[in-house]
Design an enzyme around this catalytic site. Structure first.
Site, PDB file in Angstrom:
ATOM      1  N   HIS A  34      55.504  14.545  11.154  1.00  0.00           N
ATOM      2  CA  HIS A  34      56.834  14.295  10.576  1.00  0.00           C
ATOM      3  C   HIS A  34      56.787  13.488   9.288  1.00  0.00           C
ATOM      4  O   HIS A  34      57.784  12.854   8.931  1.00  0.00           O
ATOM      5  CB  HIS A  34      57.713  13.520  11.555  1.00  0.00           C
ATOM      6  CG  HIS A  34      58.048  14.246  12.805  1.00  0.00           C
ATOM      7  ND1 HIS A  34      59.228  14.940  12.975  1.00  0.00           N
ATOM      8  CD2 HIS A  34      57.355  14.410  13.949  1.00  0.00           C
ATOM      9  CE1 HIS A  34      59.258  15.468  14.178  1.00  0.00           C
ATOM     10  NE2 HIS A  34      58.131  15.172  14.802  1.00  0.00           N
TER      11      HIS A  34
ATOM     12  N   LYS B  38      70.951   7.028   5.761  1.00  0.00           N
ATOM     13  CA  LYS B  38      69.584   7.268   6.222  1.00  0.00           C
ATOM     14  C   LYS B  38      68.869   5.921   6.235  1.00  0.00           C
ATOM     15  O   LYS B  38      69.413   4.952   5.722  1.00  0.00           O
ATOM     16  CB  LYS B  38      68.857   8.257   5.306  1.00  0.00           C
ATOM     17  CG  LYS B  38      68.972   7.898   3.813  1.00  0.00           C
ATOM     18  CD  LYS B  38      68.382   8.978   2.918  1.00  0.00           C
ATOM     19  CE  LYS B  38      69.287  10.168   2.682  1.00  0.00           C
ATOM     20  NZ  LYS B  38      68.844  11.419   3.292  1.00  0.00           N
ATOM     21  N   ARG B  39      67.640   5.864   6.792  1.00  0.00           N
ATOM     22  CA  ARG B  39      66.916   4.608   6.731  1.00  0.00           C
ATOM     23  C   ARG B  39      66.709   4.192   5.274  1.00  0.00           C
ATOM     24  O   ARG B  39      66.652   5.046   4.378  1.00  0.00           O
ATOM     25  CB  ARG B  39      65.558   4.756   7.437  1.00  0.00           C
ATOM     26  CG  ARG B  39      65.679   4.773   8.953  1.00  0.00           C
ATOM     27  CD  ARG B  39      66.248   3.469   9.489  1.00  0.00           C
ATOM     28  NE  ARG B  39      65.298   2.413   9.385  1.00  0.00           N
ATOM     29  CZ  ARG B  39      64.585   1.915  10.407  1.00  0.00           C
ATOM     30  NH1 ARG B  39      64.748   2.395  11.627  1.00  0.00           N
ATOM     31  NH2 ARG B  39      63.733   0.931  10.224  1.00  0.00           N
TER      32      ARG B  39
ATOM     33  N   LYS C  41      63.199   7.336  -0.372  1.00  0.00           N
ATOM     34  CA  LYS C  41      64.488   8.018  -0.259  1.00  0.00           C
ATOM     35  C   LYS C  41      65.390   7.717  -1.463  1.00  0.00           C
ATOM     36  O   LYS C  41      66.355   8.401  -1.721  1.00  0.00           O
ATOM     37  CB  LYS C  41      65.177   7.626   1.041  1.00  0.00           C
ATOM     38  CG  LYS C  41      64.405   8.079   2.294  1.00  0.00           C
ATOM     39  CD  LYS C  41      65.109   7.646   3.568  1.00  0.00           C
ATOM     40  CE  LYS C  41      64.307   7.925   4.831  1.00  0.00           C
ATOM     41  NZ  LYS C  41      64.463   9.311   5.324  1.00  0.00           N
TER      42      LYS C  41
ATOM     43  N   THR D 123      67.262  15.653   8.254  1.00  0.00           N
ATOM     44  CA  THR D 123      68.139  16.381   9.176  1.00  0.00           C
ATOM     45  C   THR D 123      69.586  15.988   8.915  1.00  0.00           C
ATOM     46  O   THR D 123      70.496  16.760   9.198  1.00  0.00           O
ATOM     47  CB  THR D 123      67.767  16.083  10.646  1.00  0.00           C
ATOM     48  OG1 THR D 123      67.539  14.681  10.782  1.00  0.00           O
ATOM     49  CG2 THR D 123      66.510  16.833  11.048  1.00  0.00           C
TER      50      THR D 123
ATOM     51  N   LYS E 169      73.301  18.188   8.704  1.00  0.00           N
ATOM     52  CA  LYS E 169      74.584  17.805   9.327  1.00  0.00           C
ATOM     53  C   LYS E 169      75.707  17.824   8.290  1.00  0.00           C
ATOM     54  O   LYS E 169      76.819  18.274   8.570  1.00  0.00           O
ATOM     55  CB  LYS E 169      74.464  16.417   9.967  1.00  0.00           C
ATOM     56  CG  LYS E 169      73.481  16.384  11.141  1.00  0.00           C
ATOM     57  CD  LYS E 169      73.067  14.968  11.563  1.00  0.00           C
ATOM     58  CE  LYS E 169      71.805  15.034  12.417  1.00  0.00           C
ATOM     59  NZ  LYS E 169      71.109  13.732  12.536  1.00  0.00           N
TER      60      LYS E 169
HETATM   61  C1  26W Z   1      55.418   3.076  12.618  1.00  0.00           C
HETATM   62  C2  26W Z   1      54.762   4.364  12.522  1.00  0.00           C
HETATM   63  C3  26W Z   1      55.651   5.484  12.266  1.00  0.00           C
HETATM   64  C4  26W Z   1      55.295   6.428  11.361  1.00  0.00           C
HETATM   65  C5  26W Z   1      56.092   7.515  11.155  1.00  0.00           C
HETATM   66  C6  26W Z   1      56.828   5.593  12.960  1.00  0.00           C
HETATM   67  C7  26W Z   1      57.638   6.685  12.766  1.00  0.00           C
HETATM   68  C8  26W Z   1      57.252   7.646  11.874  1.00  0.00           C
HETATM   69  C9  26W Z   1      58.114   8.867  11.736  1.00  0.00           C
HETATM   70  C10 26W Z   1      57.211  10.049  11.565  1.00  0.00           C
HETATM   71  C11 26W Z   1      59.121   8.741  10.672  1.00  0.00           C
HETATM   72  C12 26W Z   1      60.202   9.782  10.787  1.00  0.00           C
HETATM   73  O1  26W Z   1      61.182   9.583  11.479  1.00  0.00           O
HETATM   74  N1  26W Z   1      60.058  10.894  10.060  1.00  0.00           N
HETATM   75  C13 26W Z   1      61.181  11.775   9.826  1.00  0.00           C
HETATM   76  O2  26W Z   1      61.187  12.818  10.773  1.00  0.00           O
HETATM   77  C14 26W Z   1      62.328  13.631  10.612  1.00  0.00           C
HETATM   78  C15 26W Z   1      62.321  14.643  11.733  1.00  0.00           C
HETATM   79  O3  26W Z   1      61.292  15.549  11.559  1.00  0.00           O
HETATM   80  C16 26W Z   1      62.335  14.280   9.245  1.00  0.00           C
HETATM   81  O4  26W Z   1      63.515  15.016   9.105  1.00  0.00           O
HETATM   82  C17 26W Z   1      62.251  13.219   8.158  1.00  0.00           C
HETATM   83  O5  26W Z   1      62.121  13.831   6.895  1.00  0.00           O
HETATM   84  C18 26W Z   1      61.076  12.311   8.414  1.00  0.00           C
HETATM   85  O6  26W Z   1      61.068  11.233   7.501  1.00  0.00           O
END
Ligand code: 26W
Length: 835
Positions: A378, A569-570, A575, A679, A683
């Site tokens: 992701h 978003k975060r 971003k 995502t 929406k």
């Molecule tokens: C702390 C380590 C860590 C690293 C990456 C925690 C969480 C992540 C995730 C992969 C971050 C995340 O939420 N990614 C998002 O995933 C969404 C669903 O696929 C995508 O739509 C977003 O673009 C992506 O940033």
């Protein structure tokens, strides 16, 4: 899609041998009786004394009773059929509120509303009493929640496995405009949607030592003697399909001290130590880590990961599979989907179970294990790829580390055969990194062991193949695939936007709720002025609705007669919330300096919603700056109320559900090549907002589907970004040559938004001028130009509304039902089980 219809692929149920419990009476009177019974006997209060929370809990329990028969039936049939299932392993499930979804799925909305109102209770008030389970950070967690909703709705057997954090994502508050985090005590007032099963707890062990021994069969084996263990207690949640009678299960694990652990210490007479041990065990699921891109490499996080994964594998093998199941057939029965690398430790865990516990040969075990997992990536940010230092891993899970080494040895030997003269490549691909510390690269492990690796949008999957995992895609060309993300239309259109849903259903019937491609039927109505008028009326009503929420929730006043320009978003540099902020500051500066007549400015409400990771200092400063700019602009009479910045605190699923349907403009402005998919973008499109966006993530597919004329594209493309960075990027050059940009940055630096204090926002300005990792300055002018196109387009209301209708009509692809079809066809091969 042939599989939905072909009877050959559909597992059939034989005649039901056991009588099903009678369904509850689905009438208003029946509901009222059940509700009052729950209130009296469940909550122990009568109606006249019941608090709103009492009423909410009683109603929630009543509603779940209606779903119970279906749930039990689903479980019974699944036990009988043993059809191939998906186990979705995810450290996060960002569910959002449950009540409305349960009412919708069970078709009880009207009965409940009427029943409550006959008792003088307002359903809307009870809705507000629900605290959403925020067991996720953002996109990845919300995606997991959309996926399990879709699988239930599509009659696909699925178990979600995750963690029941006692504290979910922190509550964001603003103090003088700065983010201050508060713990998310979501369980405080009771949690009516979960079913704890302490009797089904399993033990999960950590630490200790590994030794060699000769087994009874004469074979030399390894034995792990763990140092400590905890109990994993399952809490089950219903995952109801939409009006199809199916209820799948989400099983979240909570950590508790084991008896043995307590007793040993207790017997030694140290009561305080026994209590400490308990607290230590419970710490494992105490809190969700709030980092959503930079892994902190914390031991507790690895404990969480192994904890839920070990409990889930054990639960599946011992409880879900029938007694005596031959595990050689496991790949025909299950697909463990790894939601990013967080659950990847499941791979050595399955090897350990087969080799150490079941006594299998290594090769047999590998042959089964390497058919059971698939991995979804992701991210594209290199710093977000999880690696676990071998020190830490070896201390916590010594046997797993050995297994990983052995997997890697075999893999490297295989590589050396393919690439005998390319030792550099072999080392690059090693699952174990040597630098800066020796560490396990979890994404590589998942790629080697998984049947498939997928990215979450076309561009993302391509960049995974071409860049992040390039060596692996050359070595395993068939493993790599794409599944573009999607969102559930039940929650994000049907529930979030009742006005639009009604209009759509009136026009094309309600089949779109489970077959979103039918939205295409709206296409001709884009040219129907009466339809456009009603569409616009609904948008305006949605703006009034959010305006109401913002006043009561945050004390923010917005004008519903303005363009709603929304970025939620975060908070992350990639971003580029700062890019939007620079546009706002630039408009403000131009008005104040007399370059721009305020009467010429399109009235806009700039809405933001964003949480920053508590340790991400620059992100928190950006929040401070957005609020500071907002304060200045909102209070300046020179703007005649035409520009407003609205930044409600604590953006979450619940707020998204009212904010997104009110948006005119969706901001999706990440630097190209950085946002895996997005995502939120989907929406917004589905709710009739137009997108201003870069060629990034799923924006690429949104634009292709809705058409260039109905999307405001701007900015560098991914190859252009790579090029510019290779040539050497100098942000200050843009500052020197672009007067508007310079004035905006200078205004921030001057202290205009910080009561004259030039130091407060200096780090942001200096970061942009000297580093600007995500090329905000390079894209500034293109963005401002695109915003000017937005203004011109918006001035023609009919044209704008026509585009908005076309956005909705062409966005059916972004249903998570379609994503699930793609996973089934490309990865899982799990047919639905027809009722
Ligand atoms: C702390 C380590 C860590 C690293 C990456 C925690 C969480 C992540 C995730 C992969 C971050 C995340 O939420 N990614 C998002 O995933 C969404 C669903 O696929 C995508 O739509 C977003 O673009 C992506 O940033």
């Amino acid at each position: 899609m042939t599989w939905t219809r072909s009877p050959a692929t559909v597992a059939r149920v034989t005649e039901n041998p056991t009588p099903i419990a009678a369904t509850r009476e689905r009438t208003v009177d029946g509901f009222v009786r059940e509700f009052l019974r729950e209130l009296n006997f469940g909550q122990g209060v009568d109606l006249s004394r019941a608090s709103v929370n009492d009423q909410y809990l009683a109603m929630a329990r009543t509603v779940r009773h209606y779903l119970m028969v279906r749930w039990l039936e689903t479980l019974r049939r699944q036990g009988e059929l043993q059809a191939k299932s998906v186990a979705y392993l995810s450290a996060e499930f960002l569910l959002g509120r449950q009540l409305d979804n349960a009412l919708l799925a069970s078709g009880l909305e009207e009965i409940v509303e009427e029943g409550l109102s006959s008792l003088g209770i307002d359903l809307a008030t009870l809705r507000e009493a629900e605290v959403e389970p925020g067991l996720g950070n953002g996109g990845l967690g919300r995606l997991a929640a959309c996926f399990i909703d879709s699988l239930a709705t599509m009659n696909v057997p699925c178990i979600g496995y995750g963690i029941r954090y006692e504290y979910g994502i922190f509550q964001q508050t603003f103090v003088d405009g700065w983010q201050v985090e508060k713990p998310d005590d979501w369980l405080a007032l009771g949690s009516p949607w979960e079913f704890p099963h302490p009797e089904a707890a399993v033990r999960v062990s950590f630490g200790g030592t590994v030794e060699q021994y000769q087994a009874d069969d004469g074979v030399i084996r390894r034995r792990w003697t763990p140092g400590w263990s905890v109990l994993a207690v399952p809490y089950n949640y219903m995952v109801p399909g939409f009006e199809n009678g199916r209820v799948n299960t989400l099983r979240l694990w909570s950590a508790e001290a084991t008896h043995a652990f307590d007793l040993g210490i207790f017997n030694s007479g140290d009561y305080a130590e026994a209590v400490r041990a308990q607290t230590f065990a419970e710490n494992i699921t105490k809190v969700l880590y709030p980092e959503d891109s930079t892994p902190q490499g914390k031991e507790l996080r690895l404990q969480q990961q192994y904890f839920f994964v070990a409990a889930s594998l054990k639960n599946f093998i011992d409880e879900v599979l029938p007694d005596g199941y031959d595990l050689h057939n496991l790949p025909d029965r299950i697909n463990f989907q790894l939601n990013d690398t967080h659950p990847v430790i499941a791979i050595p865990e399955l090897m350990r179970i087969l080799v150490d516990e079941k006594g299998w040969d290594w090769d047999d075990a590998w042959s089964v294990t390497s058919k059971c997992f698939a991995y979804t990536c992701h991210t594209l940010l290199p710093e977000a790829l999880e690696v676990w230092p071998v020190d830490l891993l070896g201390r916590l899970l010594p046997r797993h580390l050995e297994i990983i080494y052995r997997i890697n040895d075999a893999f490297l030997a295989e590589l050396r055969e393919t690439y005998p003269d390319d030792e550099l490549r072999v080392r690059r691909m090693s699952i174990i990194a040597e630098y800066p510390v020796r560490a396990v690269r979890m994404a590589y492990l998942a790629t080697v062991a998984g049947t498939k690796v997928n990215g979450v949008a076309e561009l993302h999957s391509q960049l995974l193949r071409d860049k992040v995992l390039n060596d692996f895609s050359e070595y395993y060309p068939d493993k790599f695939t794409n599944v573009t993300n999607g969102v559930t239309p039940r929650r994000f259109v049907r529930l979030a936007n009742p006005g639009l849903s009604g209009l759509i259903t009136e026009a094309i019937g309600d089949g779109w709720i489970t077959d979103l491609d039918r939205l295409q039927g709206l296409e001709p109505l884009a040219d129907d002025s009466e339809f456009r008028r009603r569409f616009r009326e609904i948008k305006t009503a949605n703006k009034h609705r959010i305006a109401d929420v913002l006043v009561h929730r945050d004390g923010i006043v917005v004008n519903p007669d303005t363009m709603f320009d929304v970025m939620v978003k975060r908070l992350h540099e990639y971003k580029r919330q700062t890019l939007k902020l620079l546009h706002i500051v630039s408009l403000y500066e131009q008005v104040k300096s007399g370059k721009l007549d305020i009467a010429q400015v399109t009235p806009r409400t700039f809405a933001f919603g964003a949480k920053a990771a508590p340790g991400y200092l620059l992100a928190k400063q950006i929040i401070g700056l957005i609020n500071a700019v907002g304060r200045t602009i909102n209070d300046d009479p020179a703007l005649e109320g035409r520009l407003t910045v609205a930044f409600p605190a604590n953006y979450n699923v619940t707020l998204a559900e009212t904010l997104i349907p009110a948006a005119d403009l969706s901001e999706q402005i990440s630097l190209a090549g950085k946002e895996a998919s997005g995502t939120g973008n989907m929406k917004f499109t589905l709710n009739g907002a137009l997108t201003i966006g870069t060629d990034d993530g799923a924006n690429v597919e949104i634009r292709r589907l809705v058409g260039d004329d109905h999307f405001f594209l701007f900015g560098l493309t991914e190859p252009e970004v790579s090029d510019l960075v290779d040539r050497g990027y100098h942000p200050s050059a843009y500052y020197e040559t672009n007067a508007d940009l310079r004035h905006a940055l200078d205004l921030i630096a001057s202290g205009a938004f910080s009561r004259g204090d030039r130091t407060v926002f200096e780090p942001i300005v200096s970061n942009l001028l000297h580093e600007d990792r995500f090329l905000a300055l390079a894209d500034f002018q293109a963005y401002v130009d695109a915003q000017a196109r937005v203004d011109t387009f918006y001035a023609d209301t009919d044209q704008w509304t026509r585009s908005a209708v076309l956005n909705v009509a062409r966005a059916g692809f972004f249903s998570s039902d379609r994503s699930m079809r793609d996973y089934i066809e490309r990865i899982w091969h799990t047919p639905p089980v027809l009722p």
